[in-house]
Design a protein around this motif. Structure first.
Motif, mmCIF file in Angstrom:
data_model
loop_
_atom_site.group_PDB
_atom_site.id
_atom_site.type_symbol
_atom_site.label_atom_id
_atom_site.label_comp_id
_atom_site.label_asym_id
_atom_site.label_seq_id
_atom_site.Cartn_x
_atom_site.Cartn_y
_atom_site.Cartn_z
ATOM 1 N N GLN A 48 0.946 -1.061 0.100
ATOM 2 C CA GLN A 48 0.140 -0.008 -0.014
ATOM 3 C C GLN A 48 0.960 1.118 0.017
ATOM 4 O O GLN A 48 0.487 2.310 -0.450
ATOM 5 N N SER A 52 2.717 5.118 -3.576
ATOM 6 C CA SER A 52 1.757 6.252 -3.144
ATOM 7 C C SER A 52 2.408 7.415 -3.411
ATOM 8 O O SER A 52 3.496 7.471 -3.404
ATOM 9 N N HIS A 69 -1.846 9.942 -0.519
ATOM 10 C CA HIS A 69 -2.980 10.099 -1.346
ATOM 11 C C HIS A 69 -4.000 8.994 -0.998
ATOM 12 O O HIS A 69 -5.093 9.216 -0.999
ATOM 13 N N ASN A 70 -3.448 7.834 -0.504
ATOM 14 C CA ASN A 70 -4.440 6.815 -0.273
ATOM 15 C C ASN A 70 -4.767 6.715 1.126
ATOM 16 O O ASN A 70 -5.530 5.857 1.607
#
Length: 102
Positions: A48, A52, A69-70
């Motif tokens: 994840q 990013s 941003h996530n």
């Protein structure tokens, strides 16, 4: 005073290294961020984090918050109890400029 870390806003994390004591990131513009102080990611899933982009940075005397941003948040603690040394954080910019938080 503007933080040198703001140069990372909009930059994508290309490479990430994490262990129990430190973390290191290389960004798409070749900036390198090394973290030696106590820190916390809101996610430990490297999948994840890699890829990013940095959305925002908030820096105070006690803590640096880097929001991706996530939605993942990286907190770097700068208080004396969190200090590991010899540096808290190192940032190497693409032009070779070296910035140290200690």
């Amino acid at each position: 005073m503007k933080s040198y870390l703001t140069s990372l806003i909009g930059q994508k994390i290309i490479t990430l290294h994490m262990d129990d004591e430190s973390a290191g990131m290389i960004f798409e513009d070749k900036s390198k961020l090394s973290i030696f102080n106590r820190h916390r990611f809101s996610s430990r899933d490297i999948n994840q984090l890699t890829g990013s982009k940095v959305k925002s940075i908030n820096e105070s005397e006690e803590k640096i918050n880097i929001e991706l941003h996530n939605g993942i948040l990286l907190e770097i603690f700068l208080d004396s109890d969190s200090w590991v040394g010899p540096e808290a954080v190192e940032l190497i910019l693409p032009d070779g400029q070296f910035v140290v938080w200690s």
